[in-house]
Design an enzyme around this catalytic site. Structure first.
Site, PDB file in Angstrom:
ATOM      1  N   HIS A 183      -7.853  -7.838  -2.319  1.00 61.33           N
ATOM      2  CA  HIS A 183      -8.922  -7.359  -1.822  1.00 61.33           C
ATOM      3  C   HIS A 183      -8.946  -5.743  -2.034  1.00 61.33           C
ATOM      4  O   HIS A 183      -7.775  -5.277  -2.273  1.00 61.33           O
ATOM      5  CB  HIS A 183      -9.369  -7.539  -0.444  1.00 61.33           C
ATOM      6  CG  HIS A 183      -8.201  -7.089   0.644  1.00 61.33           C
ATOM      7  ND1 HIS A 183      -7.171  -8.026   0.785  1.00 61.33           N
ATOM      8  CD2 HIS A 183      -7.899  -5.826   1.166  1.00 61.33           C
ATOM      9  CE1 HIS A 183      -6.110  -7.339   1.478  1.00 61.33           C
ATOM     10  NE2 HIS A 183      -6.639  -5.993   1.723  1.00 61.33           N
ATOM     11  N   ARG A 240      -3.532 -13.159   2.964  1.00 66.37           N
ATOM     12  CA  ARG A 240      -4.734 -12.409   2.408  1.00 66.37           C
ATOM     13  C   ARG A 240      -4.967 -12.608   1.042  1.00 66.37           C
ATOM     14  O   ARG A 240      -4.043 -12.507   0.120  1.00 66.37           O
ATOM     15  CB  ARG A 240      -4.667 -10.755   2.830  1.00 66.37           C
ATOM     16  CG  ARG A 240      -4.410 -10.587   4.471  1.00 66.37           C
ATOM     17  CD  ARG A 240      -5.392  -9.528   4.787  1.00 66.37           C
ATOM     18  NE  ARG A 240      -6.783  -9.755   4.368  1.00 66.37           N
ATOM     19  CZ  ARG A 240      -7.680  -8.772   4.316  1.00 66.37           C
ATOM     20  NH1 ARG A 240      -7.365  -7.549   4.549  1.00 66.37           N
ATOM     21  NH2 ARG A 240      -9.185  -9.333   4.083  1.00 66.37           N
ATOM     22  N   HIS A 272     -10.506  -2.294  -0.222  1.00 68.81           N
ATOM     23  CA  HIS A 272     -11.142  -1.821   0.907  1.00 68.81           C
ATOM     24  C   HIS A 272     -12.236  -0.394   0.591  1.00 68.81           C
ATOM     25  O   HIS A 272     -11.954   0.372  -0.209  1.00 68.81           O
ATOM     26  CB  HIS A 272     -10.184  -0.927   1.894  1.00 68.81           C
ATOM     27  CG  HIS A 272      -9.212  -1.990   2.470  1.00 68.81           C
ATOM     28  ND1 HIS A 272      -9.440  -2.615   3.657  1.00 68.81           N
ATOM     29  CD2 HIS A 272      -7.987  -2.558   1.843  1.00 68.81           C
ATOM     30  CE1 HIS A 272      -8.398  -3.410   3.966  1.00 68.81           C
ATOM     31  NE2 HIS A 272      -7.534  -3.191   2.959  1.00 68.81           N
ATOM     32  N   TYR A 274       0.711  -1.168   0.051  1.00 66.29           N
ATOM     33  CA  TYR A 274      -0.188   0.046  -0.037  1.00 66.29           C
ATOM     34  C   TYR A 274       1.102   1.185   0.191  1.00 66.29           C
ATOM     35  O   TYR A 274       1.960   1.420   0.823  1.00 66.29           O
ATOM     36  CB  TYR A 274      -0.873  -0.028   1.359  1.00 66.29           C
ATOM     37  CG  TYR A 274      -2.154  -0.976   1.555  1.00 66.29           C
ATOM     38  CD1 TYR A 274      -3.306  -0.507   0.991  1.00 66.29           C
ATOM     39  CD2 TYR A 274      -1.871  -2.092   1.558  1.00 66.29           C
ATOM     40  CE1 TYR A 274      -4.399  -1.386   1.082  1.00 66.29           C
ATOM     41  CE2 TYR A 274      -2.663  -3.290   1.603  1.00 66.29           C
ATOM     42  CZ  TYR A 274      -4.217  -2.648   1.233  1.00 66.29           C
ATOM     43  OH  TYR A 274      -5.193  -3.617   1.370  1.00 66.29           O
ATOM     44  N   TYR A 326      -1.534 -10.462  -0.308  1.00 66.70           N
ATOM     45  CA  TYR A 326      -0.251 -10.224   0.466  1.00 66.70           C
ATOM     46  C   TYR A 326      -0.084 -10.845   1.520  1.00 66.70           C
ATOM     47  O   TYR A 326      -0.822 -11.739   2.161  1.00 66.70           O
ATOM     48  CB  TYR A 326       0.096  -8.807   0.699  1.00 66.70           C
ATOM     49  CG  TYR A 326      -0.984  -7.923   1.506  1.00 66.70           C
ATOM     50  CD1 TYR A 326      -1.959  -7.414   0.724  1.00 66.70           C
ATOM     51  CD2 TYR A 326      -1.240  -7.936   2.803  1.00 66.70           C
ATOM     52  CE1 TYR A 326      -3.019  -6.515   1.449  1.00 66.70           C
ATOM     53  CE2 TYR A 326      -2.121  -7.453   3.576  1.00 66.70           C
ATOM     54  CZ  TYR A 326      -2.991  -6.574   2.907  1.00 66.70           C
ATOM     55  OH  TYR A 326      -3.603  -6.000   3.527  1.00 66.70           O
TER      56      TYR A 326
HETATM   57 FE   LIG Z   1      -5.854  -4.583   3.071  1.00 67.58          FE
END
Ligand SMILES: [Fe+2]
Length: 311
Positions: A224, A221, A226, A164, A200
């Site tokens: 996805h 994970r 958010h 991110y 990730y």
């Molecule tokens: Fe996330």
């Protein structure tokens, strides 16, 4: 040797002293919580005969967790975030509130202050060499099921390396890359152009993964995206969508996947669609509508206030 002292008056008095319950001043709520948590931990030490070595390993672990800034990562890994969601769902059920769009965990990587635009936003800066164009769009509905103009749709997601912006250890991403706030248009719609995120894992050498290894669990994970959605007269919705088909969609270490939040990424290759969407080549499309719930007695009874990065 096993000894039992937890229930003695000495230990019970000591717990009250250590929790400040015999002191004036301080914060009664904090005293109450610490007294309960301390009591549960003391009891666990006795019941499980936790050794001094095990205890001090735990203390060193907490120091490491803080030093690596991973408390917010271990939290969903141990299911606390999902448990809080389960409690909010149960509170809603008791109030007869139906969440047509399920909530799910926020995670630790939101950053306030993303660029805002009306109706449409380009989210990626075009610098990810492996980025596959994604057109993501949908309608925000109010509590009566009508399209809701002027709702704020905050979207954030990772790049193809699973990093991110603002938290990217490679330093490759510009500020607010793949973070935008879109205000829905007069038809209640939002639309973004971005790239498909990758899933990730927890930092492999970090304390979260270290503990997961001890539990025989992975720390991955699925891919996805958010969302925060907020609008006048409605409760803020915190959720995520999963890209269907990811190997971890139903095996998320953070337990964020929920029915109704798994969305197909439909691949488009025909020139008509490419032209109509004003993109350069084949792209994926995801469609996700969200429905908000109205305030409860005029207030958002479920809004979560937590420390968040703001830039
Ligand atoms: Fe996330």
């Amino acid at each position: 040797m096993e000894v039992k002292i937890f229930n003695t008056q000495d230990v019970q008095d000591f717990l009250r002293v250590a929790s400040g319950l015999e002191q004036e001043g301080g914060n009664p709520r904090v005293k109450q919580i610490i007294h309960r948590v301390l009591s549960d931990l003391y009891k666990a030490i006795e019941d499980l005969n936790i050794t001094s070595d095990e205890y001090w390993a735990g203390v060193a672990y907490l120091n490491q967790l803080g030093a690596n800034q991973e408390a917010g990562l271990l939290s969903p890994g141990l299911g606390f975030d999902h448990y809080l969601d389960m409690r909010m769902d149960a509170e809603d059920a008791a109030l007869g509130i139906e969440n047509a769009t399920p909530r799910t965990i926020e995670g630790p990587l939101y950053v306030a202050g993303a660029p805002e635009s009306v109706g449409y936003a380009r989210m990626d800066d075009g610098s990810d060499p492996n980025g596959h164009t994604l057109i993501l769009h949908g309608t925000i509905f109010d509590a009566d099921g009508k399209p809701l103009p002027n709702a704020k749709v905050e979207i954030w997601h990772a790049n193809t390396k699973g990093f991110y912006s603002h938290f990217d250890p490679t330093g490759e991403q510009q500020a607010f890359n793949m973070r935008r706030s879109i205000i829905t248009d007069e038809n209640g719609q939002y639309r973004v152009r971005t790239i498909l995120p990758a899933g990730y894992g927890c930092p492999p050498e970090g304390p979260t993964q270290q503990l997961l290894n001890q539990l025989g669990r992975h720390g991955n994970r699925p891919a996805h995206i958010h969302y925060f959605v907020s609008a006048d007269g409605h409760r803020k919705l915190t959720t995520q969508i999963n890209v269907a088909g990811d190997p971890y969609t139903y095996d998320d270490f953070a337990y964020a996947t929920r029915e109704g939040l798994v969305v197909d990424a439909v691949e488009h290759t025909d020139p008509e669609a490419i032209k109509a969407n004003d993109v350069e080549g084949p792209f994926a499309e995801m469609v996700f509508d969200l429905k908000l719930t109205r305030l409860v007695d005029g207030v958002d009874n479920q809004v979560v206030d937590r420390p968040r990065l703001a830039v």
